[in-house]
Scaffold this motif. Structure first.
Motif, PDB file in Angstrom:
ATOM      1  N   ILE A 249       9.118  45.404  -7.047  1.00 53.42           N
ATOM      2  CA  ILE A 249       8.418  46.650  -6.515  1.00 53.42           C
ATOM      3  C   ILE A 249       9.165  47.215  -5.192  1.00 53.42           C
ATOM      4  O   ILE A 249       9.136  48.369  -4.951  1.00 53.42           O
ATOM      5  CB  ILE A 249       7.077  45.929  -5.823  1.00 53.42           C
ATOM      6  N   GLN A 250       9.793  46.358  -4.358  1.00 54.25           N
ATOM      7  CA  GLN A 250      10.537  46.758  -3.104  1.00 54.25           C
ATOM      8  C   GLN A 250      11.734  47.647  -3.864  1.00 54.25           C
ATOM      9  O   GLN A 250      12.267  48.525  -3.159  1.00 54.25           O
ATOM     10  CB  GLN A 250      11.107  45.758  -2.360  1.00 54.25           C
ATOM     11  N   GLY A 251      12.553  46.976  -4.831  1.00 55.59           N
ATOM     12  CA  GLY A 251      13.672  47.585  -5.364  1.00 55.59           C
ATOM     13  C   GLY A 251      13.637  48.841  -5.762  1.00 55.59           C
ATOM     14  O   GLY A 251      14.316  49.834  -5.693  1.00 55.59           O
ATOM     15  N   ARG A 252      12.422  49.175  -6.621  1.00 53.86           N
ATOM     16  CA  ARG A 252      12.333  50.668  -7.046  1.00 53.86           C
ATOM     17  C   ARG A 252      12.352  51.550  -5.863  1.00 53.86           C
ATOM     18  O   ARG A 252      12.567  52.813  -6.015  1.00 53.86           O
ATOM     19  CB  ARG A 252      10.794  50.643  -7.653  1.00 53.86           C
ATOM     20  N   LYS A 253      11.834  51.107  -4.587  1.00 53.68           N
ATOM     21  CA  LYS A 253      11.450  52.085  -3.567  1.00 53.68           C
ATOM     22  C   LYS A 253      12.997  52.274  -2.839  1.00 53.68           C
ATOM     23  O   LYS A 253      12.936  52.823  -1.814  1.00 53.68           O
ATOM     24  CB  LYS A 253      10.536  51.751  -2.487  1.00 53.68           C
ATOM     25  N   GLY A 254      13.928  51.472  -3.093  1.00 49.27           N
ATOM     26  CA  GLY A 254      15.223  51.394  -2.453  1.00 49.27           C
ATOM     27  C   GLY A 254      15.049  50.617  -1.273  1.00 49.27           C
ATOM     28  O   GLY A 254      15.929  50.619  -0.323  1.00 49.27           O
ATOM     29  N   ALA A 255      13.885  49.654  -0.882  1.00 45.83           N
ATOM     30  CA  ALA A 255      13.705  48.989   0.087  1.00 45.83           C
ATOM     31  C   ALA A 255      14.413  47.608  -0.334  1.00 45.83           C
ATOM     32  O   ALA A 255      14.583  47.078  -1.192  1.00 45.83           O
ATOM     33  CB  ALA A 255      12.448  49.042   0.341  1.00 45.83           C
ATOM     34  N   GLU A 256      14.463  47.009   1.011  1.00 43.34           N
ATOM     35  CA  GLU A 256      15.156  45.620   0.915  1.00 43.34           C
ATOM     36  C   GLU A 256      14.073  44.530   0.436  1.00 43.34           C
ATOM     37  O   GLU A 256      12.779  44.844   0.383  1.00 43.34           O
ATOM     38  CB  GLU A 256      15.783  44.876   2.084  1.00 43.34           C
ATOM     39  N   SER A 257      14.610  43.428  -0.238  1.00 40.93           N
ATOM     40  CA  SER A 257      13.232  42.318  -0.335  1.00 40.93           C
ATOM     41  C   SER A 257      14.089  41.037  -0.085  1.00 40.93           C
ATOM     42  O   SER A 257      13.661  39.987  -0.461  1.00 40.93           O
ATOM     43  CB  SER A 257      13.129  42.479  -1.831  1.00 40.93           C
TER      44      SER A 257
ATOM     45  N   PHE B  64      14.542  46.470 -11.468  1.00 40.07           N
ATOM     46  CA  PHE B  64      14.664  45.379 -12.293  1.00 40.07           C
ATOM     47  C   PHE B  64      15.916  44.415 -11.778  1.00 40.07           C
ATOM     48  O   PHE B  64      15.481  43.021 -11.770  1.00 40.07           O
ATOM     49  CB  PHE B  64      15.098  45.779 -13.827  1.00 40.07           C
ATOM     50  N   LEU B  65      16.881  44.892 -11.649  1.00 39.74           N
ATOM     51  CA  LEU B  65      17.988  44.115 -10.989  1.00 39.74           C
ATOM     52  C   LEU B  65      17.545  43.510  -9.517  1.00 39.74           C
ATOM     53  O   LEU B  65      18.007  42.262  -9.434  1.00 39.74           O
ATOM     54  CB  LEU B  65      19.246  44.990 -10.643  1.00 39.74           C
ATOM     55  N   GLN B  66      16.822  44.339  -8.766  1.00 41.73           N
ATOM     56  CA  GLN B  66      16.328  43.643  -7.508  1.00 41.73           C
ATOM     57  C   GLN B  66      15.776  42.676  -7.645  1.00 41.73           C
ATOM     58  O   GLN B  66      15.526  41.531  -7.161  1.00 41.73           O
ATOM     59  CB  GLN B  66      16.173  44.779  -6.576  1.00 41.73           C
ATOM     60  N   GLY B  67      14.596  42.603  -8.728  1.00 42.37           N
ATOM     61  CA  GLY B  67      13.606  41.536  -9.211  1.00 42.37           C
ATOM     62  C   GLY B  67      14.498  40.350  -9.404  1.00 42.37           C
ATOM     63  O   GLY B  67      14.028  39.355  -8.844  1.00 42.37           O
ATOM     64  N   LEU B  68      15.573  40.533 -10.440  1.00 41.91           N
ATOM     65  CA  LEU B  68      16.176  39.313 -10.722  1.00 41.91           C
ATOM     66  C   LEU B  68      17.097  38.884  -9.468  1.00 41.91           C
ATOM     67  O   LEU B  68      16.932  37.661  -9.130  1.00 41.91           O
ATOM     68  CB  LEU B  68      17.357  39.682 -11.767  1.00 41.91           C
ATOM     69  N   LYS B  69      17.320  39.777  -8.600  1.00 38.05           N
ATOM     70  CA  LYS B  69      18.617  39.084  -7.541  1.00 38.05           C
ATOM     71  C   LYS B  69      17.368  38.391  -6.604  1.00 38.05           C
ATOM     72  O   LYS B  69      17.729  37.402  -5.950  1.00 38.05           O
ATOM     73  CB  LYS B  69      19.021  40.075  -6.855  1.00 38.05           C
ATOM     74  N   THR B  70      15.917  38.835  -6.602  1.00 40.84           N
ATOM     75  CA  THR B  70      15.247  38.230  -5.440  1.00 40.84           C
ATOM     76  C   THR B  70      14.758  37.034  -5.607  1.00 40.84           C
ATOM     77  O   THR B  70      14.489  36.137  -4.935  1.00 40.84           O
ATOM     78  CB  THR B  70      13.906  39.222  -5.139  1.00 40.84           C
ATOM     79  N   ILE B  71      14.847  36.791  -7.227  1.00 38.30           N
ATOM     80  CA  ILE B  71      14.370  35.282  -7.438  1.00 38.30           C
ATOM     81  C   ILE B  71      15.178  34.494  -6.802  1.00 38.30           C
ATOM     82  O   ILE B  71      14.987  33.166  -6.634  1.00 38.30           O
ATOM     83  CB  ILE B  71      14.556  35.120  -9.083  1.00 38.30           C
TER      84      ILE B  71
END
Ligand code: SF4
Ligand code: SF4
Lengths: 420, 221
Positions: B213-221, B52-59
């Protein structure tokens, strides 16, 4: 419409979800994804632009999932997908994409193109399209115990060798241990030293483990060819074996797509979470290192560089772990440009390596990786995927580059401190 | 008094604008519904990172290009940035636009000076010219470009040009030019939901999904 075509289109239709719709809606045809792709970069052929590889899926989305597209369809302005279309796209979807994930990280509007390629392959394979080698490998694995055929004798022989080499007992089918170890077919056939390496490291660390004689092969051609049914069957075997043995975890081996299959896709394929954890061997080694259970002595003095397997780093999230281990055992560890998240693919992933028809293109695309390696000019390359290892060995030879490739687990084991 | 230019301006300000706004908003709601209604399956693999957080960040973070890529597509990158920034500044920081927004919503902010507005407008127009040129000549862009892409470029550049002409009274009847400027904006609004202009809204979803999707895996986006 033939039954297979209909099955394929249904499979493709099923793959279209909110993320896919948001991706196609957002694409501004800027072409930046092309610059990320090794196949475009080395050929400069626009047909290898990632979003173009998905054009059939885009057409289906537009025709069936948007109001305007539907109206266009009624008016006969757009055409439905035909079998000839699928045939024409097969080389684009299978031969010119290793599902490396670079385009996904470059697209300015945020399209996960790689995930869409994965989805598009579902439609392709359900309609009977796909490289014959992958179809054959899937059949072999479903009928037997490995994509390479029957590896049952081979694994027993390799375990016997490892026991003789190390003097450490390795037991098959031992219930209640910490971990069930699975291996990639490539390791069993080509790089069996990893068994002895694990035996020594785990013995020192006090980790107990076993190998299931029913399910020891980690590869999953289902996620490469794009068949959820095949992928599910293969994952289910591992899950059944692990749950029967009652292990705490399954160690995913040095194999990129196997990690993707078991760790990330698996629970979704079988429709539930597992009763055990899945941990990648390199994650586990790094954990043991942090807990002080993995101690090394001495260092490799060669100039070593590291190759990040796409499915383990970029698409798997394991980035810092191998670097911490490298720094433990490599005195002269030099990173390549773009190392880590944006590393270049070896060219063999996503089933491309097994696909004979793709070989000439693969050799061209490898030049990207070669340029990256050449700049550093190392003595040897370390990696954490047996298939990358295999691919690198082969293409380096093809290009007359005399470079050793090694697996990280074996490298760490070489410097294991036996006295600590 | 019969002044067709004035009548047209009044129409464009009144009913014309209302129609455009209705299509704009209704269309966006329709297109977003088309996306969201499809849903996505719950991910059953245990997460390694916070999707969730990485999704927001990636925006936000995806607005910055990956290292080393600009040199491979300089026109697309630079043209894209200059156009988007120029359009944004001209739209939100031109004093008369702010006055309109204040009339409608009761909020306002400081305006940019005339020199800034005119320079960014001119730069944005040049950027559109460059982007069009690259669509006509660069093999990758050429192979991807459809009618929609040219239409979008045209619709985006018209408000800039007509606005510039109207403000500077370069030619034609100023009232007429203002009416034409408004109509060009309305054309943009009407086309927005049904062309690639829609990316200006849907990119939020695309980037969020990618990052999550990337963030859940602990991968960068
Ligand atoms: S980079 Fe993204 S927006 Fe640009 S063409 Fe590729 S998919 Fe479309
Ligand atoms: S995943 Fe990699 S190989 Fe496939 S289209 Fe994207 S960049 Fe190219």
């Amino acid at each position: 419409m033939s039954a297979t075509l209909e099955r394929g289109l249904n499979a493709l239709r099923e793959q279209i979800d909110a993320p896919v719709a948001s991706f196609f809606t957002s694409c501004v045809s800027c072409g930046l994804c092309a610059e990320a792709c090794l196949f475009y970069r080395e050929t400069e052929d626009p047909q290898y632009t990632p979003i173009k590889k998905l054009d059939l899926m885009r057409r289906m989305w537009s025709r069936e999932f948007t109001l305007l597209g539907r109206i266009g369809g009624w008016l006969g302005l757009t055409k439905p997908i035909t079998d000839a279309d699928l045939t024409a796209w097969e080389p684009l979807v299978y031969d010119s994409c290793t599902m490396c994930g670079r385009c996904t990280l470059v697209c300015p509007v945020g399209n996960d193109l790689t995930m869409m390629i994965r989805k598009m392959r579902e439609g392709m394979s359900a309609s009977g399209h796909g490289p014959v080698e992958l179809i054959g490998a899937a059949q072999r694995h479903i009928d037997g115990n490995s994509a390479m055929g029957d590896l049952s004798k081979a694994i027993h022989a390799q375990v016997k060798n490892a026991v003789a080499d190390t003097g450490i007992e390795i037991e098959f089918d031992k219930p209640g241990v910490d971990y069930m170890v699975i291996l990639s077919a490539q390791e069993i056939a080509e790089f069996p030293d990893v068994l002895g390496a694990m035996a020594r490291i785990f013995k020192k660390a006090g980790v107990t483990w076993t190998i299931s004689s029913e399910a020891f092969e980690a590869t999953n051609v289902g996620i490469q060819i794009g068949s959820r049914d095949i992928a599910r069957t293969l994952v289910q075997r591992l899950v059944d074996a692990a749950e029967k043995l009652g292990v705490k975890g399954v160690i995913s081996p040095e194999c990129g797509h196997a990690y993707q299959a078991l760790r990330w896709e698996g629970p979704n394929l079988i429709g539930r979470a597992y009763n055990f954890e899945v941990i990648h061997i390199i994650e586990l080694l790094d954990q043991l290192r942090a807990q002080g259970k993995l101690k090394t002595k001495g260092m490799n003095t060669q100039k070593l560089t590291f190759h990040d397997p796409c499915q383990i780093n970029r698409r798997g999230g394991i980035n810092k772990e191998p670097r911490r281990l490298m720094n433990m055992v490599a005195e002269n560890f030099v990173e390549t440009e773009d190392a880590g998240t944006m590393n270049w693919c070896c060219g063999g992933g996503g089933g491309v390596g097994a696909n004979e028809r793709a070989a000439p293109l693969r050799n061209i695309a490898f030049k990207r990786k070669k340029a990256q390696i050449d700049k550093v000019n190392p003595d040897a390359i370390v990696t954490m995927c047996a298939y990358c290892h295999h691919t690198l060995d082969n293409v380096l030879e093809e290009f007359n580059m005399d470079l050793e490739v090694m697996g990280l687990t074996e490298l760490v084991a070489e410097y294991l401190d036996d006295d600590a | 008094m019969n002044n067709p230019a004035f009548d047209l301006l009044m129409w464009a300000r009144g009913p014309g604008f209302d129609i455009a706004l209705a299509i704009f908003i209704g269309g966006i709601v329709l297109r977003l519904t088309e996306i969201i209604i499809l849903g996505r399956k719950k991910d059953m693999a245990p997460a390694k990172g916070n999707g969730f957080l990485q999704g927001l960040k990636t925006i936000f973070s995806r607005s910055v290009p990956r290292k080393g890529l600009i040199k491979f597509a300089p026109v697309t990158y630079l043209g894209g940035y200059i156009f988007h920034l120029g359009f944004f500044i001209a739209f939100f920081f031109f004093a008369p636009h702010i006055a309109l927004i204040q009339d409608a919503f009761g909020i306002s902010w400081p305006a940019a000076g005339r020199v800034i507005i005119e320079s960014v407008t001119a730069l944005a127009v040049l950027a559109v010219v460059a982007l069009t040129y690259s669509r006509l000549t660069d093999p990758v862009r050429k192979s991807l470009t459809t009618f929609d892409d040219y239409l979008v470029l045209l619709l985006s550049v018209l408000p800039l040009i007509t606005g510039y002409v109207a403000v500077n009274k370069l030619f034609g009847d100023p009232t007429m030019m203002l009416a034409v400027h408004l109509l060009s904006v309305e054309a943009l609004m009407i086309a927005f939901p049904f062309t690639k202009l829609m990316h200006a809204v849907s990119f939020v979803f695309a980037r969020y999904y990618n990052g999550s999707i990337q963030g859940r895996k602990g991968a960068e986006s």
